[in-house]
Enzyme design. Structure first.
Site, short mmCIF file in Angstrom:
data_model
loop_
_atom_site.label_atom_id
_atom_site.label_comp_id
_atom_site.label_asym_id
_atom_site.label_seq_id
_atom_site.Cartn_x
_atom_site.Cartn_y
_atom_site.Cartn_z
CG ASP A 179 -0.36 0.03 2.52
OD1 ASP A 179 0.88 -0.06 2.61
OD2 ASP A 179 -1.11 0.13 3.52
CB SER A 180 4.58 1.70 0.03
OG SER A 180 4.80 0.51 -0.71
CG ASP B 10 0.21 -3.99 2.06
OD1 ASP B 10 -0.20 -4.63 3.05
OD2 ASP B 10 1.02 -3.05 2.14
CE LYS C 81 2.71 -5.69 4.07
NZ LYS C 81 2.08 -4.67 4.93
CD GLU D 253 0.02 -1.48 7.86
OE1 GLU D 253 -0.41 -0.70 8.74
OE2 GLU D 253 0.58 -1.10 6.82
CD GLU E 163 7.34 -0.30 7.90
OE1 GLU E 163 6.47 -1.06 7.43
OE2 GLU E 163 7.52 0.88 7.51
O1 KIV Z 1 3.39 -1.07 1.78
C1 KIV Z 1 4.53 -1.54 1.80
O2 KIV Z 1 5.33 -1.35 0.88
C2 KIV Z 1 4.91 -2.35 2.96
C3 KIV Z 1 6.33 -2.79 3.06
C4 KIV Z 1 7.24 -1.68 3.25
C5 KIV Z 1 6.50 -3.84 4.06
O3 KIV Z 1 4.10 -2.61 3.76
#
Ligand code: KIV
Length: 294
Positions: free
Chosen positions: A47-48, A86, A116, A118, A185
């Site tokens: 989600d970055s 994510d 993924k 969080e 992280e």
């Molecule tokens: O969103 C992302 O890129 C991440 C990674 C940095 C682990 O969650």
């Protein structure tokens, strides 16, 4: 030789064999294809992308539909690496039903093999619900960027005895709920080392030191493309941003000075035909001819 698609079992086996797991983010077809050709084990459609692709100030703005759109693009470029989607802010913490449906979209529409999420112990019932629906899950603890307003910014986590103990317990509960790996992280390396030796599933570090079972970085960060800020853990492996700027300056200069496109980059029309066209132009009224086509 074509490689086999990396499986979750391969990722788990790597920890057992003491082999490091190499992972990175990707958000589009072309980057994902290059990453895949480099034999990276796992690609996270993080989600970055909210920040590095879409220009938002944090990861809270990206939507499910945007995540799916990018996951599909990555899937089209990848033959080998395991793809993890994510789950964005609010897509899995409101209720379990929505969480499973949204996770399922990453698999069914996006072509990912896992998702993924969080969070620590509080997210375990949701993880179990996803796994019951045959969706494989990666955990993520420490600095979980979807909670930056709770943390007060992108701050290192687990710096006190109490918060460090909580991270170790969260990792144990995530493992017990069935995750196949856990992202750690921005936590002190000693705590990441303790977590890594406390769980059988691989830990994937980002700002969590060398003792994690694997590492991940945001591809736009490590290539020097996204330079809005530089956390301590980030190492630049290239300066692609600078290369792009050089290339664009050359492109601009060559256009302005009539250097590009040269003969080599132009299509040729046979001279004989060209003579005929020139003669035709001399003998007709172009406006009139054009109007006949309307
Ligand atoms: O969103 C992302 O890129 C991440 C990674 C940095 C682990 O969650």
């Amino acid at each position: 030789m074509a490689l086999q698609k990396v499986t979750i079992k391969d990722i788990l086996d790597k920890k057992k064999k003491g082999e490091k797991i190499v992972t990175i983010t990707s958000y589009d077809y072309s980057f994902a294809k290059i990453v895949d050709q480099s034999n990276i084990d796992l690609i996270l459609v993080g989600d970055s992308l909210s920040m590095v692709m879409l220009g938002y100030k944090n990861t809270l703005s990206v939507t499910m539909d945007e995540m799916i759109h990018h996951t599909k693009a990555v899937s089209r470029g990848v033959s080998n690496a395991l793809i993890v989607g994510d789950m964005p802010f609010l897509s899995y913490k409101i209720n379990q039903t929505d969480a499973v449906i949204n996770a399922g979209r990453f698999i069914q529409e996006g072509g990912a093999e896992a998702v993924k999420v969080e969070g620590g112990t509080e997210i375990c019932p949701t993880i179990k619900a996803m796994i019951s629906a045959d969706i494989q899950v990666m955990g993520h603890i420490g600095l979980t960027p979807q909670a930056i307003y709770e943390f007060g910014g992108f701050l290192v986590q687990g710096k006190t005895i109490e918060t460090a103990k909580k991270l170790i317990l969260d990792a144990k509960n995530l493992e017990e709920s069935g995750v196949f790996s856990i992202v750690l992280e921005s936590i002190p390396w000693q705590i990441a080392k303790l977590i890594t030796s406390s769980v059988d599933v691989p830990t994937i570090g980002i700002g969590a030191g060398v003792y994690c079972d694997g590492q991940i970085l945001v591809i736009h960060d490590m290539l020097g493309i996204f330079t809005d800020f530089k956390p301590k853990f980030l190492k630049y492996y290239s300066n692609i941003g600078e290369s792009i700027r050089h290339a664009l300056n050359d492109y601009k200069d060559e256009i302005i000075n009539g250097i590009y496109p040269d003969q080599e980059h132009s299509y040729e029309f046979p001279q004989q035909g060209l003579n005929k066209i020139n003669k035709w132009i001399e003998n007709v009224d172009i406006c009139e001819e054009a109007h006949k086509l309307i």
